[in-house]
Design an enzyme around this catalytic site. Sequence first.
Site, PDB file in Angstrom:
ATOM      1  N   THR A 415       0.767  -0.946  -0.008  1.00  0.00           N
ATOM      2  CA  THR A 415      -0.088  -0.016  -0.078  1.00  0.00           C
ATOM      3  C   THR A 415       0.923   1.305   0.095  1.00  0.00           C
ATOM      4  O   THR A 415       2.044   1.255   0.187  1.00  0.00           O
ATOM      5  CB  THR A 415      -0.939  -0.007   1.061  1.00  0.00           C
ATOM      6  N   SER A 480      -8.644  -1.217   6.341  1.00  0.00           N
ATOM      7  CA  SER A 480      -7.957  -0.441   7.500  1.00  0.00           C
ATOM      8  C   SER A 480      -7.428   0.736   7.103  1.00  0.00           C
ATOM      9  O   SER A 480      -6.974   1.464   7.870  1.00  0.00           O
ATOM     10  CB  SER A 480      -6.713  -1.317   8.190  1.00  0.00           C
TER      11      SER A 480
END
Length: 590
Positions: A415, A480
Amino acid sequence: MKFLAPFLVSFALAAPLNAQQAADAVAPEGAGAGAVATSPQVAAAQEAKAQGRPNVARDWMISAANPLAVEAGAKVLRAGGTAADAMVAVQTVLGLVEPQSSGLGGGAFLVWYDAATGEVTTLDGRETAPLSATPRLFQGQDGEPLQFYDAVVGGRSVGTPGTPALMQAAHDRWGNRPWAGLFDDAIQLAEQGFAVSPRLSTMVAGDALRLTRFQPTRDYFMPDLQLLEVGQTLKNPAYAEILRVMAGQGAGAFYTGEIARDIVETVRNAPGNPGVLREIDLAIYSVRERAPTCIEYRAYEVCGMGPPSSGGLTVGQILGLLEPFDMAALGPDSAEAWRLIGDASRLAFADRGRYMADSDFVPVPVKGLLDKTYLAKRAELLKGDDALPEVTPGSPEFDHALNWADDASIEFPSTSHISIVDGMGNALSMTTTIENAFGSRLMTRGFLLNNELTDFSFRSHRKGRPIANRVEPGKRPRSSMAPTIVLKDGKPVMLVGSPGGSRIIGYVVKTLIAHLDWGMDVQQAIDLPNLTNRFGPFDVEPTSALAPALRNLGYEVATRPLISGVHAISIGETLQGGADPRREGVALGE
Ligand code: GLU
């Protein structure tokens, strides 16, 4: 050139790694330190970062994970483009130079502050589960969950990508530069080649066994079965070609016709682990605009990404639980401050595991979870002196009769986070991902496909009760990711976000508290050692001196690398940009 064969042998002979060790192995501490400077401005920005100073500017600022991507965005901002325009340039270059983390084959969440209207909104470009997916997607014949990497590597984990549609939606709404021109830098770098960064080189080496499973992936990342060396020039003509198509025809070209067919074929024919994606899944994909989740925290309003992300709600809950305590007086060196942060985080994660999922599919008590009375009551639990012996989910106000079971989702970090302020005062905070490092490891047309579906709970039920974050057709897996914009008196004062799987929440909370309560500038706040607590054990970065004190408070402490990738900007009289020293990004501004 390093030859792969001896490496593969030693890798294969070593004791098999569990999933967490494998995640650490591909993300050694400091692996991103020495990215190549590409211009005097970048060199100066890297110097500031190395000295622990923020980069300071007046008109615009951009902070992201790779200097080449930041420069592409900087060109757009210099020319008067908006943060949304610059994001398209940054994202398309990141997909080339940091392909392990994000790209066309992934998904993203974007939080936007609009200078003209003063409004904050969010765009949800999260991947969706294919229409043919069932709650048992990640279970074996016996109904037991698959091993994590057995699920990740191959077609089964691939969700319908959202990032191309998100770029288009943001540009349609907030862009002022012609769409096609925003692809120029990425196309040029893909055609002429770019220098492989230290982090990409290390990550390829750490993941060699998985990357060699599929031929197109192997041919690109390990040509002639050799590892990529730092500084080596890598070209990606297939990626340049797909960017040209999208530049000319818009992101719609990604979702129908030849490109969609290639994606579907790659997923459905993945050797050993085929997936169920179909062309219809791409054809019906849509970006969702959603209200942000905002919570008042002292003099601030902290706004983030609501469901399907757990990021905004969990960060918001932690801040709400900390509000009754004088964090400023305690300061960053106090074990008591970290006890409060750690246990507030455990309480919030307990609620996250029970209640948070895609609210288009399951009722989520968004209001109840951020309700001040609920949080103040739950904060009473923090009033003792030691670590809480046990933590269970609370009962937020929830008018829905269903009672969820606690979930079983696993996340490991890859990410990327992008923060941008443009010359008009618009602000963008976007976290973008293909989930695991190198996603599903499947590659088509020069980009990697995500494994985002493994963010769903592998178990669908527990003791007869459904799990909110179970797989369902068309649903978006719980995330998240916590792209955040902090406002004061209605104006943005800070942008922040990070990669890191479910540790993202702790990384973002640390940076917020360090800046808002402890008065650190954004670079100091990012540099501060990471301490995260999700389910009980305290993960502590080796640079922190707090491990013994936390042990004394009753925590199980694990000292381990915690590779955040925080990119943050503070907005005051000047713009101050910070980039995480644990990765290779920079903050650049003028
Ligand atoms: N897939 C994760 C999520 O959406 C992010 C993974 C990461 O940060 O590496 O929450």
